[in-house]
Design a protein around this motif. Structure first.
Motif, PDB file in Angstrom:
ATOM      1  N   ALA A 148      70.589  29.648  67.026  1.00  0.00           N
ATOM      2  CA  ALA A 148      69.812  28.418  66.844  1.00  0.00           C
ATOM      3  C   ALA A 148      68.410  28.600  67.411  1.00  0.00           C
ATOM      4  CB  ALA A 148      70.512  27.246  67.517  1.00  0.00           C
ATOM      5  N   LYS A 149      68.323  29.227  68.575  1.00  0.00           N
ATOM      6  CA  LYS A 149      67.023  29.469  69.207  1.00  0.00           C
ATOM      7  C   LYS A 149      66.170  30.397  68.352  1.00  0.00           C
ATOM      8  CE  LYS A 149      66.839  32.154  72.760  1.00  0.00           C
ATOM      9  NZ  LYS A 149      67.002  32.723  74.119  1.00  0.00           N
ATOM     10  N   GLU A 150      66.786  31.428  67.772  1.00  0.00           N
ATOM     11  CA  GLU A 150      66.034  32.346  66.915  1.00  0.00           C
ATOM     12  C   GLU A 150      65.556  31.646  65.647  1.00  0.00           C
ATOM     13  OE1 GLU A 150      64.118  35.805  66.000  1.00  0.00           O
ATOM     14  OE2 GLU A 150      65.139  35.247  67.876  1.00  0.00           O
ATOM     15  N   SER A 151      66.365  30.739  65.109  1.00  0.00           N
ATOM     16  CA  SER A 151      65.950  29.972  63.931  1.00  0.00           C
ATOM     17  C   SER A 151      64.752  29.089  64.260  1.00  0.00           C
ATOM     18  CB  SER A 151      67.106  29.096  63.426  1.00  0.00           C
ATOM     19  OG  SER A 151      68.205  29.889  63.014  1.00  0.00           O
ATOM     20  N   LEU A 152      64.784  28.461  65.436  1.00  0.00           N
ATOM     21  CA  LEU A 152      63.678  27.606  65.850  1.00  0.00           C
ATOM     22  C   LEU A 152      62.410  28.429  66.055  1.00  0.00           C
ATOM     23  CD1 LEU A 152      62.991  24.676  66.572  1.00  0.00           C
ATOM     24  CD2 LEU A 152      63.573  25.198  68.939  1.00  0.00           C
ATOM     25  N   TYR A 153      62.570  29.615  66.626  1.00  0.00           N
ATOM     26  CA  TYR A 153      61.426  30.512  66.836  1.00  0.00           C
ATOM     27  C   TYR A 153      60.798  30.904  65.501  1.00  0.00           C
ATOM     28  CZ  TYR A 153      58.910  34.799  68.026  1.00  0.00           C
ATOM     29  OH  TYR A 153      57.956  35.777  68.159  1.00  0.00           O
ATOM     30  N   MET A 154      61.627  31.251  64.514  1.00  0.00           N
ATOM     31  CA  MET A 154      61.113  31.635  63.198  1.00  0.00           C
ATOM     32  C   MET A 154      60.493  30.439  62.473  1.00  0.00           C
ATOM     33  SD  MET A 154      61.419  34.820  63.061  1.00  0.00           S
ATOM     34  CE  MET A 154      60.783  34.924  61.382  1.00  0.00           C
ATOM     35  N   MET A 155      61.011  29.239  62.722  1.00  0.00           N
ATOM     36  CA  MET A 155      60.420  28.046  62.125  1.00  0.00           C
ATOM     37  C   MET A 155      58.991  27.853  62.651  1.00  0.00           C
ATOM     38  SD  MET A 155      61.648  24.056  62.336  1.00  0.00           S
ATOM     39  CE  MET A 155      60.837  23.809  63.924  1.00  0.00           C
ATOM     40  N   TYR A 156      58.790  28.047  63.956  1.00  0.00           N
ATOM     41  CA  TYR A 156      57.454  27.934  64.524  1.00  0.00           C
ATOM     42  C   TYR A 156      56.528  29.017  63.968  1.00  0.00           C
ATOM     43  CZ  TYR A 156      59.067  24.517  67.986  1.00  0.00           C
ATOM     44  OH  TYR A 156      59.575  23.386  68.598  1.00  0.00           O
ATOM     45  N   ARG A 157      57.060  30.235  63.773  1.00  0.00           N
ATOM     46  CA  ARG A 157      56.256  31.305  63.192  1.00  0.00           C
ATOM     47  C   ARG A 157      55.804  30.926  61.783  1.00  0.00           C
ATOM     48  NH1 ARG A 157      56.692  36.556  64.787  1.00  0.00           N
ATOM     49  NH2 ARG A 157      54.955  36.776  63.308  1.00  0.00           N
ATOM     50  N   ALA A 158      56.715  30.333  61.014  1.00  0.00           N
ATOM     51  CA  ALA A 158      56.376  29.927  59.652  1.00  0.00           C
ATOM     52  C   ALA A 158      55.335  28.807  59.667  1.00  0.00           C
ATOM     53  CB  ALA A 158      57.634  29.479  58.910  1.00  0.00           C
ATOM     54  N   GLU A 159      55.474  27.870  60.600  1.00  0.00           N
ATOM     55  CA  GLU A 159      54.496  26.784  60.700  1.00  0.00           C
ATOM     56  C   GLU A 159      53.122  27.325  61.087  1.00  0.00           C
ATOM     57  OE1 GLU A 159      56.210  24.083  63.482  1.00  0.00           O
ATOM     58  OE2 GLU A 159      57.486  23.095  61.987  1.00  0.00           O
ATOM     59  N   ASN A 160      53.110  28.345  61.934  1.00  0.00           N
ATOM     60  CA  ASN A 160      51.843  28.970  62.310  1.00  0.00           C
ATOM     61  C   ASN A 160      51.183  29.616  61.089  1.00  0.00           C
ATOM     62  OD1 ASN A 160      49.746  30.047  63.849  1.00  0.00           O
ATOM     63  ND2 ASN A 160      50.902  31.889  64.347  1.00  0.00           N
ATOM     64  N   ALA A 161      51.970  30.337  60.293  1.00  0.00           N
ATOM     65  CA  ALA A 161      51.438  30.960  59.078  1.00  0.00           C
ATOM     66  C   ALA A 161      51.003  29.909  58.068  1.00  0.00           C
ATOM     67  CB  ALA A 161      52.492  31.881  58.467  1.00  0.00           C
ATOM     68  N   HIS A 162      51.670  28.757  58.087  1.00  0.00           N
ATOM     69  CA  HIS A 162      51.328  27.691  57.144  1.00  0.00           C
ATOM     70  C   HIS A 162      49.920  27.161  57.384  1.00  0.00           C
ATOM     71  CE1 HIS A 162      51.917  24.604  54.222  1.00  0.00           C
ATOM     72  NE2 HIS A 162      51.892  23.615  55.090  1.00  0.00           N
ATOM     73  N   LEU A 163      49.427  27.271  58.599  1.00  0.00           N
ATOM     74  CA  LEU A 163      48.062  26.836  58.885  1.00  0.00           C
ATOM     75  C   LEU A 163      47.056  27.638  58.061  1.00  0.00           C
ATOM     76  CD1 LEU A 163      48.218  26.430  62.775  1.00  0.00           C
ATOM     77  CD2 LEU A 163      48.105  24.605  61.074  1.00  0.00           C
ATOM     78  N   ASN A 164      47.306  28.941  57.927  1.00  0.00           N
ATOM     79  CA  ASN A 164      46.415  29.772  57.112  1.00  0.00           C
ATOM     80  C   ASN A 164      46.431  29.323  55.662  1.00  0.00           C
ATOM     81  OD1 ASN A 164      46.093  31.212  59.443  1.00  0.00           O
ATOM     82  ND2 ASN A 164      47.367  32.916  58.837  1.00  0.00           N
TER      83      ASN A 164
END
Length: 286
Positions: A148-164
């Motif tokens: 669950a923690k790894e999924s949340l971490y990857m979700m934040y990574r995707a949100e960061n990339a979404h800014l671009n």
């Protein structure tokens, strides 16, 4: 290649029943098939096992998978649009260029690492964030805190990339992009969004080494003569300052020294806050 495709190219074969679908298998591979039934397992009271199967360019749009076991399976270029996985399990599976838009997972055993090669975060940011959020909710409910923690971490990574992506499409202004990007980058580097405790410790060690070096090499300018006599004295003072203990046996005597020490204290408070955030995140997720 991105996972944001919404149709199967070529002339895929339409199947109206699970039996018809299973007849399309050739040497363990299902290729270019449209699966139209709304259920993948007609009898969910029994486990439907799929082992060592490859689904290549297969559409499972709006399909509900209930009580299905996928073992050593590969989903390559598939469409799982609005699909639901209920009481399923995935063991050593892999997803490649598969569109998981609005897919849902309930009471399902799955590792977010199976999607490590699935997304191009420049093109699939929305889809990736949605998937990892769904996985996070499912894995949290299933008492799998590490995944669950790894999924949340990857979700934040995707949100960061979404800014671009938002900036490229002019959905956000440059000053908003820079502000959010700075926050994301700081959280990512210093604590892994509060989910990577070792990054907080690495950040702390780096800050200790940097300020110990500054305090030692500029010891006269900051503390005057004879206050800090060795590098060990500098490390000791830096540790005491960053942890806000402040014994007072060593203190700056110049205006520049007071300014540097004020910066050290502020960074110490920030690092302690990051540490406590990471600890609380681990406890809550567990």
């Amino acid at each position: 290649m991105a996972a944001n495709k919404f149709s199967i190219a070529g002339n895929p074969t339409r199947t109206n029943t699970l039996v018809e679908f299973l007849e399309q298998e050739v040497n363990g591979v299902f290729a270019e098939v449209l699966y139209f039934p709304d259920q993948f397992n007609p009898d969910p009271s029994r486990v439907l096992r799929q082992k060592s199967k490859t689904y290549r360019n297969v559409s499972f749009k709006d399909t509900t998978f209930r009580n299905v076991s996928f073992v050593y399976c590969i989903f390559d270029g598939c469409l799982l649009l609005s699909s639901k996985f209920i009481d399923c399990e995935f063991i050593d599976c892999q997803f490649i260029n598969t569109n998981t838009n609005k897919s849902q997972f309930e009471r399902t055993f799955i590792d977010p690492a199976y999607f490590s090669k699935n997304f191009d975060l420049k093109a699939d940011t929305n889809i990736a964030a949605d998937l990892y959020h769904s996985l996070y909710k499912n894995l949290s409910n299933e008492r799998q805190p590490d995944r669950a923690k790894e999924s949340l971490y990857m979700m934040y990574r995707a949100e960061n990339a979404h800014l671009n992506s938002q900036l490229d499409r002019k959905r956000i202004k440059l000053h908003t992009f820079l502000r959010k990007k700075m926050v994301h980058t700081f959280d990512f580097l210093t604590s892994g969004y509060g989910l990577k405790l070792h990054r907080v410790l690495i950040t702390y060690v780096i800050i200790v080494l940097i300020f110990s070096g500054i305090n030692y090499y500029f010891r006269v300018e900051l503390f005057g003569d004879g206050v800090i006599c060795s590098f060990l004295d500098s490390v000791y003072f830096t540790l005491v300052t960053l942890t806000t203990l402040g014994y007072g046996d060593i203190s700056p005597t110049t205006q520049l020294g007071k300014l540097v020490v004020a910066v050290e204290v502020t960074l110490g408070i920030v690092v302690i806050s990051l540490f406590l955030k990471s600890i609380s995140s681990r406890v809550i997720k567990t």
